[in-house]
Scaffold this motif. Structure first.
Motif, PDB file in Angstrom:
ATOM      1  N   LEU A 288       0.824  -1.210   0.000  1.00 27.54           N
ATOM      2  CA  LEU A 288       0.000   0.000   0.000  1.00 27.54           C
ATOM      3  C   LEU A 288       0.861   1.264   0.000  1.00 27.54           C
ATOM      4  N   ASN A 289       0.556   2.170  -0.920  1.00 26.44           N
ATOM      5  CA  ASN A 289       1.161   3.506  -0.901  1.00 26.44           C
ATOM      6  C   ASN A 289       0.591   4.283   0.289  1.00 26.44           C
ATOM      7  N   ASN A 290       1.423   5.099   0.920  1.00 30.54           N
ATOM      8  CA  ASN A 290       0.995   5.799   2.131  1.00 30.54           C
ATOM      9  C   ASN A 290      -0.235   6.666   1.923  1.00 30.54           C
ATOM     10  N   ASP A 291      -0.400   7.217   0.698  1.00 30.01           N
ATOM     11  CA  ASP A 291      -1.529   8.111   0.444  1.00 30.01           C
ATOM     12  C   ASP A 291      -2.828   7.360   0.126  1.00 30.01           C
ATOM     13  N   CYS A 292      -2.722   6.050  -0.139  1.00 29.48           N
ATOM     14  CA  CYS A 292      -3.909   5.280  -0.516  1.00 29.48           C
ATOM     15  C   CYS A 292      -4.647   4.779   0.724  1.00 29.48           C
TER      16      CYS A 292
ATOM     17  N   ASN B 215     -12.284  -6.490   3.468  1.00 33.48           N
ATOM     18  CA  ASN B 215     -13.300  -7.047   4.383  1.00 33.48           C
ATOM     19  C   ASN B 215     -13.626  -6.069   5.514  1.00 33.48           C
ATOM     20  N   GLY B 216     -13.722  -4.806   5.153  1.00 30.46           N
ATOM     21  CA  GLY B 216     -14.120  -3.772   6.111  1.00 30.46           C
ATOM     22  C   GLY B 216     -13.012  -3.267   6.999  1.00 30.46           C
ATOM     23  N   LYS B 217     -11.815  -3.811   6.863  1.00 30.37           N
ATOM     24  CA  LYS B 217     -10.706  -3.399   7.704  1.00 30.37           C
ATOM     25  C   LYS B 217      -9.719  -2.569   6.876  1.00 30.37           C
ATOM     26  N   LYS B 218      -9.323  -1.400   7.448  1.00 32.04           N
ATOM     27  CA  LYS B 218      -8.389  -0.524   6.738  1.00 32.04           C
ATOM     28  C   LYS B 218      -7.001  -1.151   6.752  1.00 32.04           C
ATOM     29  N   ILE B 219      -6.405  -1.241   5.577  1.00 35.05           N
ATOM     30  CA  ILE B 219      -5.080  -1.834   5.432  1.00 35.05           C
ATOM     31  C   ILE B 219      -4.022  -0.739   5.600  1.00 35.05           C
ATOM     32  N   ARG B 220      -3.021  -0.991   6.452  1.00 33.63           N
ATOM     33  CA  ARG B 220      -1.983   0.007   6.712  1.00 33.63           C
ATOM     34  C   ARG B 220      -0.609  -0.423   6.198  1.00 33.63           C
ATOM     35  N   GLU B 221      -0.466  -1.713   5.843  1.00 35.38           N
ATOM     36  CA  GLU B 221       0.828  -2.193   5.361  1.00 35.38           C
ATOM     37  C   GLU B 221       0.584  -3.287   4.334  1.00 35.38           C
TER      38      GLU B 221
ATOM     39  N   GLU C 264      -9.408 -14.234  -3.467  1.00 37.34           N
ATOM     40  CA  GLU C 264     -10.466 -14.000  -4.447  1.00 37.34           C
ATOM     41  C   GLU C 264     -11.757 -13.543  -3.806  1.00 37.34           C
ATOM     42  N   ASN C 265     -12.101 -14.138  -2.683  1.00 36.26           N
ATOM     43  CA  ASN C 265     -13.411 -13.872  -2.076  1.00 36.26           C
ATOM     44  C   ASN C 265     -13.403 -12.647  -1.162  1.00 36.26           C
ATOM     45  N   ASP C 266     -12.228 -12.005  -1.029  1.00 39.85           N
ATOM     46  CA  ASP C 266     -12.177 -10.800  -0.188  1.00 39.85           C
ATOM     47  C   ASP C 266     -12.965  -9.668  -0.833  1.00 39.85           C
ATOM     48  N   GLU C 267     -13.625  -8.904   0.038  1.00 41.12           N
ATOM     49  CA  GLU C 267     -14.286  -7.678  -0.448  1.00 41.12           C
ATOM     50  C   GLU C 267     -13.260  -6.533  -0.339  1.00 41.12           C
ATOM     51  N   ILE C 268     -12.823  -6.041  -1.464  1.00 38.88           N
ATOM     52  CA  ILE C 268     -11.754  -5.019  -1.487  1.00 38.88           C
ATOM     53  C   ILE C 268     -12.349  -3.686  -1.948  1.00 38.88           C
ATOM     54  N   LEU C 269     -12.195  -2.691  -1.092  1.00 34.53           N
ATOM     55  CA  LEU C 269     -12.749  -1.354  -1.387  1.00 34.53           C
ATOM     56  C   LEU C 269     -11.624  -0.318  -1.400  1.00 34.53           C
ATOM     57  N   PHE C 270     -11.569   0.489  -2.452  1.00 32.09           N
ATOM     58  CA  PHE C 270     -10.605   1.609  -2.550  1.00 32.09           C
ATOM     59  C   PHE C 270     -11.346   2.922  -2.298  1.00 32.09           C
ATOM     60  N   ASP C 271     -10.834   3.686  -1.340  1.00 29.28           N
ATOM     61  CA  ASP C 271     -11.479   4.951  -0.965  1.00 29.28           C
ATOM     62  C   ASP C 271     -11.093   6.051  -1.959  1.00 29.28           C
ATOM     63  N   ARG C 272     -12.061   6.450  -2.782  1.00 30.71           N
ATOM     64  CA  ARG C 272     -11.817   7.548  -3.742  1.00 30.71           C
ATOM     65  C   ARG C 272     -11.994   8.891  -3.044  1.00 30.71           C
ATOM     66  N   GLU C 273     -11.142   9.120  -2.055  1.00 31.26           N
ATOM     67  CA  GLU C 273     -11.269  10.334  -1.230  1.00 31.26           C
ATOM     68  C   GLU C 273     -11.316  11.583  -2.108  1.00 31.26           C
ATOM     69  N   GLU C 274     -12.282  12.416  -1.865  1.00 32.24           N
ATOM     70  CA  GLU C 274     -12.450  13.623  -2.670  1.00 32.24           C
ATOM     71  C   GLU C 274     -12.161  14.851  -1.819  1.00 32.24           C
TER      72      GLU C 274
END
Length: 593
Positions: free
Chosen positions: A43-47, A52-58, A64-74
């Motif tokens: 993960l890039n520091n700015d991303c 699965n609902g948990k924020k990734i920090r590293e 395949e079955n993971d729910e992966i969400l990218f925050d399009r912060e505006e």
């Protein structure tokens, strides 16, 4: 937040590592086959990425079955407004700028077992323009209530490029018109045509500004009171007071109504704002051992020469036959025709000291203004210890950066003591706050502004007292020492190895006049026909920073000084003009001979 990807099913075809890729903004994950390793995302520091609902920090394993969400912060656009006022708070201007918003979009990436996730910043929308109502409210929040330009402010709603826009203007104070003295006696004199000056026989012309009994010398012109103003904050702005016009009517004059009249025939003298008409003493011959030294309160005319070792102290002199090894001190404009050799002459009397005092006052004022600006900068940038008192700060800066301030102060005190009893307000302030440990007595740095105001008042008083320049006209001088509060005009052959200091101009008007060697210094202008000679005799010409030096011909080794900058001429030149540019650097325009 967007759901940007899910895994894809794969058939078992042996041991194969899992993979992850980004395609069309979607994260696609494939599980490993057999004993292969699961895919990982770095993960890039700015991303901001959620699995699965948990924020990734590293670095994180994904399936395949993971729910992966990218925050399009505006990030929304921003509006910035800055307001500034003028010195007397009678005008407010604004600068407005707008920052465009943006959002993050994930970058496409090729399939890999370990993927470093990257993103782009996508330009968003500009924020809305400020409305006139918002601007007016902002002014009110900053306590600006007077002179708000509501109609002009509406133009701000139509542009995103707002720079130095006037939004409020109140009524400034009107300065009073000060009383003044209008000189009358010389208004009716026939003016000399400067084009024919060289043709005049100066030896037969009497340079005495004489009046007859009953002539009007000067007229008092009454001024008017100023008007109070009002600031944009609604506070009254006081106008400056009308200063009392200080002058005295001395011997040979009287004040009748608003006019100063001559009560005797004689020569006018105006010095230290004292009006006098002095009688004339004439020497029909030489000033020598036989006649003795001359010490006369009025004006002296010598129809011969002043010989070796003789002294003249008078209001003014008019010498027809030159001087030799003489010492002359006079208060008013004078003329010495013939040759001046090895002579010392001072024109101006006490006004010489006052002119020197004015120069020192100006230098001290400039240094204090710079010191004040330095202190304000240091405080605004918080570059100094908060526990350091303003007095110690001033003392430290004077000792480290403004070392000429004590020298200026010492010079001013010396001049004051030569005329006064040492109890003037100026001497008291200098001793208490600017010399030695005096700066420690300064409680608040703004006291420097009060000192500058005292200096301004002193300089204004000097300007009032010196209403007329005290000039000198000569034909030729050799090894002389001249000091004049006004102008020096050299109408004959010129000067040779002489020191000539004038607080006005120095001009060589003789058709073939030449300046060879010595040091000429004027405040405003030096104008010579020929300076130096073919063998390169050193000659120094010097003016203040706003002055000008002109030479029709200047030979090698002539030194030009303007302000604090010096230029040595390395080649014979013509049509020379030396002056300062806006940065204080010396410019010498010339054509080579």
């Amino acid at each position: 937040m967007d759901k940007v990807g899910t895994g894809l099913n794969t058939n078992d075809i042996g041991n194969l590592n899992g993979s992850v890729e980004v395609k069309n903004g979607k994260i696609i994950v494939k599980n490993p086959i057999g004993a292969g390793e699961y895919a990982k995302i770095i993960l890039n520091n700015d991303c901001k990425l959620f699995v699965n609902g948990k924020k990734i920090r590293e670095t994180s394993i994904v399936k395949e079955n993971d729910e992966i969400l990218f925050d399009r912060e505006e990030i929304k656009g921003k509006r910035h407004i800055n307001i500034k006022t003028n010195v007397d708070n009678t005008e407010a201007r604004v600068n407005i700028n707008y920052e465009t918003g943006f959002r993050y979009e994930i970058k496409d990436a090729i399939e890999n077992n370990v993927l470093a996730l990257e993103h782009n910043e996508v330009r968003g929308e500009l924020p809305p323009l400020f409305t006139a109502t918002e601007i007016v409210n902002y002014l009110h929040e900053n306590k600006i209530i007077m002179g708000i330009k509501k109609e002009e402010i509406k133009l701000i709603e139509q542009s995103r490029d707002i720079k130095d826009f006037c939004v409020a203007a109140s009524t400034p104070a009107e300065e009073p018109v000060q009383d003044k003295i209008k000189m009358v006696y010389n208004d009716n004199k026939d003016e000399e045509n400067t084009d024919t000056m060289r043709k005049i026989d100066y030896k037969n012309k009497i340079f005495i500004e004489s009046v007859k009994k009953g002539d009007i010398i000067a007229e008092i012109i009454k001024g008017s009171l100023g008007k109070e103003g009002i600031s944009i904050y609604g506070k009254k702005i006081k106008t400056k007071p009308v200063k009392e016009l200080k002058f005295k009517v001395g011997s040979g004059c009287s004040l009748e109504g608003n006019k100063i009249l001559a009560t005797i025939d004689g020569k006018i003298s105006v010095g230290k704002n004292i009006f006098q008409v002095n009688k004339l003493h004439t020497v029909n011959g030489d000033v020598d051992i036989k006649s003795g030294n001359i010490n006369f309160h009025g004006d002296v005319k010598v129809n011969g020469k002043v010989t070796e070792g003789m002294n003249i102290v008078a209001n003014s002199i008019n010498v027809v036959g030159g001087t030799f090894k003489a010492n002359i001190k006079v208060n008013d404009s004078s003329i010495v025709l013939g040759n001046m050799v090895n002579t010392q002459i001072k024109i101006g009397g006490q006004d010489l000291l006052k002119q020197k005092k004015g120069q020192e006052l100006l230098l001290l004022k400039e240094q204090l203004q710079s010191l004040l600006e330095n202190i304000i900068f240091l405080k605004e940038k918080k570059l100094i210890d908060e526990n350091l008192t303003d007095g110690y700060l001033v003392k430290t800066l004077i000792e480290s950066k403004y070392k000429t301030i004590p020298k200026n102060c010492t010079a001013i005190i010396g001049i004051e003591l030569a005329n006064l009893d040492g109890k003037s307000e100026l001497i008291s302030i200098i001793r208490k706050k600017l010399i030695g440990v005096g700066p420690i007595n300064i409680k608040k740095y703004t006291e420097i502004e009060e000192i500058i105001e005292v200096l301004n008042n002193e300089m204004e008083l000097l300007e009032i007292e010196n209403t007329l320049s005290k000039d000198l006209i000569i034909e030729y001088c050799q090894e002389v020492d001249i000091e004049v509060t006004g102008n020096v005009s050299i109408i004959g052959k010129g000067s040779y190895i002489s020191k000539i200091f004038a607080m006005g101009n120095i001009e060589f008007t003789g058709e073939k006049s030449q300046c060879k060697g010595g040091h000429l210094k004027a405040d405003e202008l030096i104008k010579v026909n020929i300076v130096g000679n073919e063998v390169g005799v050193g000659t120094k010409l010097q003016v203040e920073k706003n002055g000008h030096i002109y030479a029709d011909v200047a030979y090698e080794n002539t030194i030009f000084i303007v302000g604090k900058r010096k230029h040595v001429l390395l080649k014979d030149s013509k049509d020379v003009h030396a002056y300062s540019d806006k940065n204080g650097e010396i410019i010498v325009d010339k054509l080579y001979l």
